[in-house]
Design a protein around this motif. Structure first.
Motif, PDB file in Angstrom:
ATOM      1  N   VAL A  39       1.295  25.026   4.822  1.00 36.42           N
ATOM      2  CA  VAL A  39       2.506  25.824   4.662  1.00 36.42           C
ATOM      3  C   VAL A  39       3.300  25.693   5.952  1.00 36.42           C
ATOM      4  CG1 VAL A  39       3.458  28.144   4.354  1.00 36.42           C
ATOM      5  CG2 VAL A  39       1.397  27.473   3.100  1.00 36.42           C
ATOM      6  N   ASN A  40       4.579  25.367   5.826  1.00 37.29           N
ATOM      7  CA  ASN A  40       5.448  25.185   6.978  1.00 37.29           C
ATOM      8  C   ASN A  40       6.730  25.972   6.730  1.00 37.29           C
ATOM      9  OD1 ASN A  40       6.621  24.111   9.330  1.00 37.29           O
ATOM     10  ND2 ASN A  40       7.472  22.400   8.197  1.00 37.29           N
ATOM     11  N   ILE A  41       7.067  26.859   7.654  1.00 36.12           N
ATOM     12  CA  ILE A  41       8.303  27.639   7.531  1.00 36.12           C
ATOM     13  C   ILE A  41       9.168  27.354   8.749  1.00 36.12           C
ATOM     14  CG2 ILE A  41       9.324  29.934   7.317  1.00 36.12           C
ATOM     15  CD1 ILE A  41       6.654  30.850   6.104  1.00 36.12           C
ATOM     16  N   ASN A  42      10.347  26.822   8.504  1.00 39.09           N
ATOM     17  CA  ASN A  42      11.324  26.559   9.561  1.00 39.09           C
ATOM     18  C   ASN A  42      12.403  27.624   9.467  1.00 39.09           C
ATOM     19  OD1 ASN A  42      10.070  24.101  10.425  1.00 39.09           O
ATOM     20  ND2 ASN A  42      10.906  23.136   8.599  1.00 39.09           N
ATOM     21  N   GLU A  43      12.371  28.554  10.395  1.00 36.03           N
ATOM     22  CA  GLU A  43      13.315  29.661  10.388  1.00 36.03           C
ATOM     23  C   GLU A  43      14.553  29.339  11.232  1.00 36.03           C
ATOM     24  OE1 GLU A  43      10.726  33.582  10.453  1.00 36.03           O
ATOM     25  OE2 GLU A  43       9.920  32.067  11.837  1.00 36.03           O
ATOM     26  N   ASN A  44      15.586  30.128  11.008  1.00 39.10           N
ATOM     27  CA  ASN A  44      16.824  30.054  11.783  1.00 39.10           C
ATOM     28  C   ASN A  44      17.470  28.671  11.766  1.00 39.10           C
ATOM     29  OD1 ASN A  44      16.624  32.828  12.636  1.00 39.10           O
ATOM     30  ND2 ASN A  44      14.996  32.161  14.008  1.00 39.10           N
ATOM     31  N   ALA A  45      17.327  27.970  10.659  1.00 35.06           N
ATOM     32  CA  ALA A  45      17.947  26.654  10.502  1.00 35.06           C
ATOM     33  C   ALA A  45      19.449  26.807  10.284  1.00 35.06           C
ATOM     34  CB  ALA A  45      17.328  25.921   9.312  1.00 35.06           C
ATOM     35  N   THR A  46      20.194  25.810  10.658  1.00 31.18           N
ATOM     36  CA  THR A  46      21.609  25.778  10.328  1.00 31.18           C
ATOM     37  C   THR A  46      21.689  25.332   8.879  1.00 31.18           C
ATOM     38  OG1 THR A  46      22.151  25.196  12.593  1.00 31.18           O
ATOM     39  CG2 THR A  46      23.840  24.763  10.919  1.00 31.18           C
ATOM     40  N   LEU A  47      22.044  26.256   8.000  1.00 27.70           N
ATOM     41  CA  LEU A  47      21.971  26.001   6.573  1.00 27.70           C
ATOM     42  C   LEU A  47      23.092  26.739   5.853  1.00 27.70           C
ATOM     43  CD1 LEU A  47      20.281  24.904   4.139  1.00 27.70           C
ATOM     44  CD2 LEU A  47      19.003  27.052   4.237  1.00 27.70           C
ATOM     45  N   ALA A  48      23.848  26.002   5.097  1.00 26.31           N
ATOM     46  CA  ALA A  48      24.875  26.603   4.240  1.00 26.31           C
ATOM     47  C   ALA A  48      24.493  26.320   2.796  1.00 26.31           C
ATOM     48  CB  ALA A  48      26.244  26.013   4.532  1.00 26.31           C
ATOM     49  N   PHE A  49      24.709  27.274   1.941  1.00 28.57           N
ATOM     50  CA  PHE A  49      24.408  27.140   0.516  1.00 28.57           C
ATOM     51  C   PHE A  49      25.649  27.605  -0.226  1.00 28.57           C
ATOM     52  CE2 PHE A  49      22.886  28.299  -3.600  1.00 28.57           C
ATOM     53  CZ  PHE A  49      21.736  27.569  -3.845  1.00 28.57           C
ATOM     54  N   GLY A  50      26.232  26.732  -1.012  1.00 26.04           N
ATOM     55  CA  GLY A  50      27.450  27.091  -1.737  1.00 26.04           C
ATOM     56  C   GLY A  50      28.606  27.421  -0.816  1.00 26.04           C
ATOM     57  N   GLY A  51      28.646  26.804   0.346  1.00 26.75           N
ATOM     58  CA  GLY A  51      29.737  27.029   1.291  1.00 26.75           C
ATOM     59  C   GLY A  51      29.594  28.287   2.123  1.00 26.75           C
ATOM     60  N   SER A  52      28.493  28.992   1.981  1.00 33.48           N
ATOM     61  CA  SER A  52      28.266  30.241   2.697  1.00 33.48           C
ATOM     62  C   SER A  52      27.025  30.141   3.570  1.00 33.48           C
ATOM     63  CB  SER A  52      28.082  31.382   1.692  1.00 33.48           C
ATOM     64  OG  SER A  52      27.529  32.521   2.324  1.00 33.48           O
ATOM     65  N   VAL A  89      16.123  36.421   1.151  1.00 33.65           N
ATOM     66  CA  VAL A  89      16.894  35.385   0.455  1.00 33.65           C
ATOM     67  C   VAL A  89      16.880  35.711  -1.037  1.00 33.65           C
ATOM     68  CG1 VAL A  89      17.059  32.939  -0.122  1.00 33.65           C
ATOM     69  CG2 VAL A  89      16.373  33.630   2.184  1.00 33.65           C
ATOM     70  N   PRO A  90      18.045  36.014  -1.620  1.00 29.75           N
ATOM     71  CA  PRO A  90      18.082  36.326  -3.049  1.00 29.75           C
ATOM     72  C   PRO A  90      17.792  35.103  -3.923  1.00 29.75           C
ATOM     73  CG  PRO A  90      20.281  36.546  -2.053  1.00 29.75           C
ATOM     74  CD  PRO A  90      19.341  36.131  -0.967  1.00 29.75           C
ATOM     75  N   ALA A  91      17.409  35.353  -5.150  1.00 25.09           N
ATOM     76  CA  ALA A  91      16.977  34.305  -6.081  1.00 25.09           C
ATOM     77  C   ALA A  91      18.033  33.228  -6.313  1.00 25.09           C
ATOM     78  CB  ALA A  91      16.575  34.933  -7.413  1.00 25.09           C
ATOM     79  N   TYR A  92      19.284  33.560  -6.163  1.00 22.57           N
ATOM     80  CA  TYR A  92      20.363  32.601  -6.431  1.00 22.57           C
ATOM     81  C   TYR A  92      20.831  31.866  -5.167  1.00 22.57           C
ATOM     82  CZ  TYR A  92      23.065  36.555  -4.720  1.00 22.57           C
ATOM     83  OH  TYR A  92      23.534  37.588  -3.945  1.00 22.57           O
ATOM     84  N   ARG A  93      20.045  31.970  -4.065  1.00 20.95           N
ATOM     85  CA  ARG A  93      20.454  31.352  -2.801  1.00 20.95           C
ATOM     86  C   ARG A  93      19.433  30.337  -2.277  1.00 20.95           C
ATOM     87  NH1 ARG A  93      25.016  31.139  -0.693  1.00 20.95           N
ATOM     88  NH2 ARG A  93      24.173  31.351   1.395  1.00 20.95           N
ATOM     89  N   TYR A  94      18.678  29.723  -3.188  1.00 24.97           N
ATOM     90  CA  TYR A  94      17.757  28.661  -2.771  1.00 24.97           C
ATOM     91  C   TYR A  94      17.434  27.756  -3.960  1.00 24.97           C
ATOM     92  CZ  TYR A  94      14.021  31.398  -4.955  1.00 24.97           C
ATOM     93  OH  TYR A  94      13.253  32.094  -5.853  1.00 24.97           O
ATOM     94  N   TYR A  95      16.980  26.559  -3.617  1.00 25.05           N
ATOM     95  CA  TYR A  95      16.447  25.622  -4.602  1.00 25.05           C
ATOM     96  C   TYR A  95      15.000  25.338  -4.239  1.00 25.05           C
ATOM     97  CZ  TYR A  95      21.280  24.403  -5.899  1.00 25.05           C
ATOM     98  OH  TYR A  95      22.580  24.439  -6.317  1.00 25.05           O
ATOM     99  N   ILE A  96      14.203  25.017  -5.259  1.00 22.41           N
ATOM    100  CA  ILE A  96      12.837  24.551  -5.040  1.00 22.41           C
ATOM    101  C   ILE A  96      12.753  23.128  -5.577  1.00 22.41           C
ATOM    102  CG2 ILE A  96      10.380  24.885  -5.536  1.00 22.41           C
ATOM    103  CD1 ILE A  96      10.990  27.847  -6.050  1.00 22.41           C
ATOM    104  N   PHE A  97      12.267  22.229  -4.741  1.00 22.82           N
ATOM    105  CA  PHE A  97      12.093  20.835  -5.135  1.00 22.82           C
ATOM    106  C   PHE A  97      10.597  20.556  -5.257  1.00 22.82           C
ATOM    107  CE2 PHE A  97      16.093  21.104  -2.871  1.00 22.82           C
ATOM    108  CZ  PHE A  97      16.954  20.457  -3.741  1.00 22.82           C
ATOM    109  N   PHE A  98      10.186  20.080  -6.417  1.00 23.98           N
ATOM    110  CA  PHE A  98       8.790  19.758  -6.686  1.00 23.98           C
ATOM    111  C   PHE A  98       8.616  18.244  -6.620  1.00 23.98           C
ATOM    112  CE2 PHE A  98       9.706  23.720  -8.896  1.00 23.98           C
ATOM    113  CZ  PHE A  98       8.661  24.527  -8.487  1.00 23.98           C
TER     114      PHE A  98
END
Length: 116
Positions: A39-52, A89-98
């Motif tokens: 398990v790897n968690i990278n916090e405080n990344a520069t990340l925009a989702f949907g322009g936000s 992080v709300p359910a509509y603010r991330y993607y999961i890639f399998f």
């Protein structure tokens, strides 16, 4: 060789609890030994989702076997409350890639899983 990574622009409220919960989830749903679970968690990344730049994440789940249409739905359903609780992080603010890998495509201990 299950691998779960999260990139997020937030900070976990309880990093250890989140890592433990994600590890247990991977072991349970992928039917893999915990000694191989990463398990790897990278916090405080520069990340925009949907322009936000509101709380968001990118989640990747990789494994040799264990990833099926049914399992992917269950993993997605069980990751969602963890992201909301620990990362806000709300359910509509991330993607999961399998991603599925063949045993010969993953190296470990100077060999590949195909030769272990």
């Amino acid at each position: 060789m299950p691998f779960l990574t999260i990139q997020t622009n937030t900070t976990a409220t309880d990093r250890e609890a989140l890592v433990s919960a994600l590890s247990a989830l991977g072991v349970k749903l992928l039917s893999k030994p915990e000694k191989y679970m990463v398990v790897n968690i990278n916090e405080n990344a520069t990340l925009a989702f949907g322009g936000s730049q509101e709380p968001a994440a990118i989640v990747e789940v990789k494994s040799i076997g264990g990833l099926t249409k049914e399992n992917n739905k269950e993993i997605s359903a069980q990751i969602q409350p963890l992201l909301e609780k620990h990362l806000k992080v709300p359910a509509y603010r991330y993607y999961i890639f399998f991603s599925h890998f063949d045993a010969e495509d993953v190296g470990y201990a100077g060999a590949t899983f195909a030769t272990l």
